[in-house]
Design an enzyme around this catalytic site. Structure first.
Site, short mmCIF file in Angstrom:
data_model
loop_
_atom_site.label_atom_id
_atom_site.label_comp_id
_atom_site.label_asym_id
_atom_site.label_seq_id
_atom_site.Cartn_x
_atom_site.Cartn_y
_atom_site.Cartn_z
N CYS A 297 0.81 -1.22 0.00
CA CYS A 297 0.00 0.00 0.00
C CYS A 297 0.85 1.28 0.00
CB CYS A 297 -0.98 -0.01 1.16
SG CYS A 297 -2.36 1.15 0.93
N ARG B 51 -12.71 6.22 -2.24
CA ARG B 51 -11.70 5.25 -1.86
C ARG B 51 -12.10 3.87 -2.38
NH1 ARG B 51 -7.92 6.88 1.68
NH2 ARG B 51 -7.31 4.74 2.13
N HIS C 114 -3.74 -5.74 1.96
CA HIS C 114 -3.47 -5.79 3.39
C HIS C 114 -4.02 -7.09 3.97
CE1 HIS C 114 -2.31 -1.57 3.72
NE2 HIS C 114 -3.37 -1.23 2.99
#
Length: 243
Positions: free
Chosen positions: A96, A129, A192
């Site tokens: 990320c 997002r 993640h």
């Protein structure tokens, strides 16, 4: 037989937004279960690390935009050393925020964060997002890669090879159908979770590349009983693909 691997975890005090320490623990245990020692060095923001010649795996975790700006100035001091490390085949895993910092820049609405220019990529802030579980299919790893993504940035990778093609989820831009980057022995991704405990084949691929660099006669890791890890991977696939 390989004796040891040295992992450098850069800025764990700032880049550990989504349990990235779990990726370190996973690599450590999968080495130790095979009788291979794992030396771990943590380089925090207030410290400086100079001897990249003795490192086998570098890990850069995820952080918020604020933390990336803080880390950026410190990382740029290592720019030439990190580029040389990557070009000679050193293994680098970036998640990320760490992934975004490997490129030329990350353009936020009101400023631009300079990147390390290790990868020929750039990131621009977008809305909304991109959040949710994700499944990838990689050309080099048989097992589908599962994880969780949460990023405002859209990363454009040009001619780079992606880590995988998006089966379900958003990926680099939400539109390209690609996720992450695989360049030499760089594994860069938005996933993640942490990423590696649910993806044992990906973890072993990373470890094998590091071992091949360090031990020229090394061929492959001994298999482990990955029944539980594989069940977790399959379970996540089924949940994501049925949603």
């Amino acid at each position: 037989m390989p004796q040891s691997i040295h992992i450098l975890h850069m800025f764990p005090d700032l880049l550990n937004l989504y349990g990235d320490k779990g990726n370190i623990a996973c690599m450590q245990k999968r080495l130790e279960w095979r009788g291979i020692a794992c030396e771990l060095t943590r380089c925090t923001f207030d410290e400086r690390f100079l001897d990249f010649e003795k490192v086998d795996i570098i890990f850069l975790g995820g952080g918020s935009d604020r933390e990336q700006k803080i880390v950026c100035s410190a990382l740029l001091q290592y720019k030439d050393k990190l580029k040389a490390y990557v070009e000679r085949g050193g293994v680098l895993v970036a998640v990320c925020g760490g992934y975004q910092l490997l490129g030329k820049y990350y353009a936020l609405p009101d400023e631009k964060i300079e990147g390390l220019d290790i990868l020929d990529i750039y990131t621009e802030h977008g809305s909304p997002r991109l959040i949710g579980n994700i499944v990838l299919q990689s050309e080099s790893i048989a097992q589908p890669i599962v994880g969780f993504e949460n990023h405002g940035g859209r990363t454009y990778i040009g001619s780079h090879t992606p880590l995988g093609k998006v089966v379900k989820g958003f990926g680099n831009t939400g539109e390209s159908g690609a996720e992450g980057v695989r360049y030499k022995n760089v594994f860069a991704t938005y996933l993640h979770g942490p990423l590696l405990p649910k993806n044992p084949q990906l973890c072993d691929t990373i470890l094998e590349q590091a071992l091949k660099q360090k031990y020229p006669d090394f061929t492959a890791l001994a298999p482990l009983d990955d029944k539980m890890e594989n069940q977790a991977n399959t379970y996540m696939q089924n949940i994501i693909l049925s949603d």
